[in-house]
Design a protein around this motif. Sequence first.
Motif, PDB file in Angstrom:
ATOM      1  N   ALA A   1       0.819  -1.215   0.000  1.00  0.00           N
ATOM      2  CA  ALA A   1       0.000   0.000   0.000  1.00  0.00           C
ATOM      3  C   ALA A   1       0.856   1.271   0.000  1.00  0.00           C
ATOM      4  CB  ALA A   1      -0.929   0.009   1.208  1.00  0.00           C
ATOM      5  N   ASP A   2       2.036   1.211   0.605  1.00  0.00           N
ATOM      6  CA  ASP A   2       2.895   2.391   0.679  1.00  0.00           C
ATOM      7  C   ASP A   2       3.855   2.505  -0.502  1.00  0.00           C
ATOM      8  OD1 ASP A   2       1.787   3.177   3.093  1.00  0.00           O
ATOM      9  OD2 ASP A   2       3.252   2.048   4.277  1.00  0.00           O
ATOM     10  N   ALA A   3       3.703   1.672  -1.505  1.00  0.00           N
ATOM     11  CA  ALA A   3       4.631   1.669  -2.642  1.00  0.00           C
ATOM     12  C   ALA A   3       4.711   3.026  -3.350  1.00  0.00           C
ATOM     13  CB  ALA A   3       4.286   0.560  -3.626  1.00  0.00           C
ATOM     14  N   PRO A   4       3.580   3.714  -3.624  1.00  0.00           N
ATOM     15  CA  PRO A   4       3.697   5.011  -4.301  1.00  0.00           C
ATOM     16  C   PRO A   4       4.489   6.043  -3.489  1.00  0.00           C
ATOM     17  CG  PRO A   4       1.457   4.193  -4.502  1.00  0.00           C
ATOM     18  CD  PRO A   4       2.169   3.287  -3.525  1.00  0.00           C
ATOM     19  N   ALA A   5       4.285   6.076  -2.190  1.00  0.00           N
ATOM     20  CA  ALA A   5       5.030   7.011  -1.339  1.00  0.00           C
ATOM     21  C   ALA A   5       6.506   6.633  -1.302  1.00  0.00           C
ATOM     22  CB  ALA A   5       4.447   7.026   0.072  1.00  0.00           C
ATOM     23  N   TYR A   6       6.785   5.339  -1.246  1.00  0.00           N
ATOM     24  CA  TYR A   6       8.166   4.871  -1.235  1.00  0.00           C
ATOM     25  C   TYR A   6       8.862   5.227  -2.559  1.00  0.00           C
ATOM     26  CZ  TYR A   6      12.150   1.775  -0.557  1.00  0.00           C
ATOM     27  OH  TYR A   6      13.418   1.272  -0.440  1.00  0.00           O
ATOM     28  N   LEU A   7       8.142   5.060  -3.662  1.00  0.00           N
ATOM     29  CA  LEU A   7       8.690   5.413  -4.970  1.00  0.00           C
ATOM     30  C   LEU A   7       8.995   6.908  -5.048  1.00  0.00           C
ATOM     31  CD1 LEU A   7       9.447   4.710  -7.904  1.00  0.00           C
ATOM     32  CD2 LEU A   7       7.040   5.046  -8.497  1.00  0.00           C
ATOM     33  N   SER A   8       8.088   7.740  -4.553  1.00  0.00           N
ATOM     34  CA  SER A   8       8.323   9.196  -4.562  1.00  0.00           C
ATOM     35  C   SER A   8       9.549   9.563  -3.734  1.00  0.00           C
ATOM     36  CB  SER A   8       7.105   9.937  -4.020  1.00  0.00           C
ATOM     37  OG  SER A   8       6.009   9.758  -4.867  1.00  0.00           O
ATOM     38  N   ALA A   9       9.679   8.964  -2.564  1.00  0.00           N
ATOM     39  CA  ALA A   9      10.834   9.241  -1.704  1.00  0.00           C
ATOM     40  C   ALA A   9      12.125   8.763  -2.360  1.00  0.00           C
ATOM     41  CB  ALA A   9      10.640   8.576  -0.340  1.00  0.00           C
ATOM     42  N   LEU A  10      12.069   7.596  -2.962  1.00  0.00           N
ATOM     43  CA  LEU A  10      13.244   7.042  -3.629  1.00  0.00           C
ATOM     44  C   LEU A  10      13.666   7.915  -4.807  1.00  0.00           C
ATOM     45  CD1 LEU A  10      15.100   4.595  -3.394  1.00  0.00           C
ATOM     46  CD2 LEU A  10      13.617   3.399  -4.978  1.00  0.00           C
ATOM     47  N   ARG A  11      12.711   8.415  -5.552  1.00  0.00           N
ATOM     48  CA  ARG A  11      13.027   9.291  -6.686  1.00  0.00           C
ATOM     49  C   ARG A  11      13.592  10.630  -6.204  1.00  0.00           C
ATOM     50  NH1 ARG A  11       8.820   7.635 -11.075  1.00  0.00           N
ATOM     51  NH2 ARG A  11      10.028   5.887 -11.933  1.00  0.00           N
ATOM     52  N   MET A  12      13.086  11.127  -5.074  1.00  0.00           N
ATOM     53  CA  MET A  12      13.613  12.369  -4.533  1.00  0.00           C
ATOM     54  C   MET A  12      15.083  12.190  -4.127  1.00  0.00           C
ATOM     55  SD  MET A  12      12.118  14.925  -1.549  1.00  0.00           S
ATOM     56  CE  MET A  12      11.105  13.626  -0.975  1.00  0.00           C
ATOM     57  N   VAL A  13      15.395  11.078  -3.494  1.00  0.00           N
ATOM     58  CA  VAL A  13      16.781  10.784  -3.127  1.00  0.00           C
ATOM     59  C   VAL A  13      17.631  10.641  -4.390  1.00  0.00           C
ATOM     60  CG1 VAL A  13      18.289   9.053  -2.066  1.00  0.00           C
ATOM     61  CG2 VAL A  13      16.208   9.768  -0.899  1.00  0.00           C
ATOM     62  N   GLY A  14      17.100   9.963  -5.391  1.00  0.00           N
ATOM     63  CA  GLY A  14      17.811   9.818  -6.659  1.00  0.00           C
ATOM     64  C   GLY A  14      18.108  11.161  -7.306  1.00  0.00           C
ATOM     65  N   ASN A  15      17.153  12.081  -7.241  1.00  0.00           N
ATOM     66  CA  ASN A  15      17.352  13.413  -7.812  1.00  0.00           C
ATOM     67  C   ASN A  15      18.477  14.167  -7.087  1.00  0.00           C
ATOM     68  OD1 ASN A  15      15.359  13.079  -9.741  1.00  0.00           O
ATOM     69  ND2 ASN A  15      13.772  13.993  -8.468  1.00  0.00           N
ATOM     70  N   VAL A  16      18.530  14.003  -5.770  1.00  0.00           N
ATOM     71  CA  VAL A  16      19.608  14.631  -5.001  1.00  0.00           C
ATOM     72  C   VAL A  16      20.962  14.086  -5.467  1.00  0.00           C
ATOM     73  CG1 VAL A  16      20.641  14.806  -2.693  1.00  0.00           C
ATOM     74  CG2 VAL A  16      18.183  15.177  -3.008  1.00  0.00           C
ATOM     75  N   PHE A  17      21.040  12.776  -5.698  1.00  0.00           N
ATOM     76  CA  PHE A  17      22.293  12.189  -6.151  1.00  0.00           C
ATOM     77  C   PHE A  17      22.634  12.583  -7.593  1.00  0.00           C
ATOM     78  CE2 PHE A  17      21.877   9.390  -2.470  1.00  0.00           C
ATOM     79  CZ  PHE A  17      23.160   9.536  -1.954  1.00  0.00           C
ATOM     80  N   ILE A  18      21.634  12.788  -8.423  1.00  0.00           N
ATOM     81  CA  ILE A  18      21.896  13.269  -9.783  1.00  0.00           C
ATOM     82  C   ILE A  18      22.545  14.653  -9.712  1.00  0.00           C
ATOM     83  CG2 ILE A  18      20.813  14.068 -11.930  1.00  0.00           C
ATOM     84  CD1 ILE A  18      18.721  11.775 -11.466  1.00  0.00           C
ATOM     85  N   VAL A  19      21.992  15.535  -8.897  1.00  0.00           N
ATOM     86  CA  VAL A  19      22.555  16.879  -8.735  1.00  0.00           C
ATOM     87  C   VAL A  19      23.951  16.799  -8.107  1.00  0.00           C
ATOM     88  CG1 VAL A  19      22.281  19.080  -7.520  1.00  0.00           C
ATOM     89  CG2 VAL A  19      20.309  18.013  -8.634  1.00  0.00           C
ATOM     90  N   GLY A  20      24.099  15.949  -7.079  1.00  0.00           N
ATOM     91  CA  GLY A  20      25.405  15.801  -6.431  1.00  0.00           C
ATOM     92  C   GLY A  20      26.466  15.263  -7.373  1.00  0.00           C
ATOM     93  N   ASN A  21      26.092  14.306  -8.190  1.00  0.00           N
ATOM     94  CA  ASN A  21      27.040  13.782  -9.180  1.00  0.00           C
ATOM     95  C   ASN A  21      27.358  14.820 -10.248  1.00  0.00           C
ATOM     96  OD1 ASN A  21      27.444  11.183  -8.088  1.00  0.00           O
ATOM     97  ND2 ASN A  21      25.500  10.509  -8.928  1.00  0.00           N
ATOM     98  N   ALA A  22      26.378  15.619 -10.616  1.00  0.00           N
ATOM     99  CA  ALA A  22      26.610  16.684 -11.598  1.00  0.00           C
ATOM    100  C   ALA A  22      27.574  17.731 -11.030  1.00  0.00           C
ATOM    101  CB  ALA A  22      25.290  17.336 -12.002  1.00  0.00           C
ATOM    102  N   LEU A  23      27.578  17.903  -9.729  1.00  0.00           N
ATOM    103  CA  LEU A  23      28.529  18.804  -9.091  1.00  0.00           C
ATOM    104  C   LEU A  23      29.965  18.378  -9.384  1.00  0.00           C
ATOM    105  CD1 LEU A  23      28.492  21.268  -7.175  1.00  0.00           C
ATOM    106  CD2 LEU A  23      28.627  19.647  -5.285  1.00  0.00           C
ATOM    107  N   GLY A  24      30.168  17.064  -9.501  1.00  0.00           N
ATOM    108  CA  GLY A  24      31.487  16.550  -9.836  1.00  0.00           C
ATOM    109  C   GLY A  24      31.975  16.982 -11.207  1.00  0.00           C
ATOM    110  N   LEU A  25      31.063  17.353 -12.086  1.00  0.00           N
ATOM    111  CA  LEU A  25      31.461  17.846 -13.416  1.00  0.00           C
ATOM    112  C   LEU A  25      32.173  19.191 -13.319  1.00  0.00           C
ATOM    113  CD1 LEU A  25      28.184  17.008 -15.364  1.00  0.00           C
ATOM    114  CD2 LEU A  25      30.305  15.689 -15.322  1.00  0.00           C
ATOM    115  N   LEU A  26      31.838  19.952 -12.286  1.00  0.00           N
ATOM    116  CA  LEU A  26      32.443  21.270 -12.119  1.00  0.00           C
ATOM    117  C   LEU A  26      33.894  21.201 -11.663  1.00  0.00           C
ATOM    118  CD1 LEU A  26      29.457  23.123 -10.420  1.00  0.00           C
ATOM    119  CD2 LEU A  26      30.152  23.181 -12.830  1.00  0.00           C
ATOM    120  N   VAL A  27      34.345  20.024 -11.277  1.00  0.00           N
ATOM    121  CA  VAL A  27      35.747  19.836 -10.897  1.00  0.00           C
ATOM    122  C   VAL A  27      36.659  20.224 -12.054  1.00  0.00           C
ATOM    123  CG1 VAL A  27      37.445  18.031 -10.356  1.00  0.00           C
ATOM    124  CG2 VAL A  27      35.291  18.132  -9.114  1.00  0.00           C
ATOM    125  N   TRP A  28      36.160  20.130 -13.263  1.00  0.00           N
ATOM    126  CA  TRP A  28      36.946  20.485 -14.439  1.00  0.00           C
ATOM    127  C   TRP A  28      37.520  21.903 -14.316  1.00  0.00           C
ATOM    128  CZ3 TRP A  28      39.099  17.534 -17.784  1.00  0.00           C
ATOM    129  CH2 TRP A  28      39.665  18.086 -18.936  1.00  0.00           C
TER     130      TRP A  28
END
Length: 151
Positions: free
Chosen positions: A47-74
Amino acid sequence: MHWTSKIRLVTVLCSIVFVLGTTLQNYVIIDLDLIEASMRLKGVDTADAPAYLSALRMVGNVFIVGNALGLLVWFRWRWLFWPVLAFNVTQAVGVYVVPFAVHRAAIAEHGWPGVLPSLVTDGGAVILSIVLVVAYVRSRRVTRKGDPVRL
């Protein structure tokens, strides 16, 4: 930390792979069916799968931004070292945090390619974190006053 050309190149290349892998994992591999399947494998109510998916995607988005920060090392900005290391260390923890039921469900739904982005990003973050820590330690040693050791 002094960004040497080798460490800078490795960090940027890994960041490109991690951004792509995390995006693929977050928006292609992980979906509601996969979350429900992994919850059933763990014997948990779905029953909580949609909420879990939303939370998981939010965490994933944070990691996408954090990994993109590594591009600025250039651009050799020294202040980037600690945030880039922090994001990679926390992504490396994914090796232990992601329940095995999620991987089993991903294999069942997508085959081995279903776990590949997670293994590459989390496992790669372990390796990059170690490389960054070693580079930091080596850069702190000096051969002459004020000169960092070249890697």
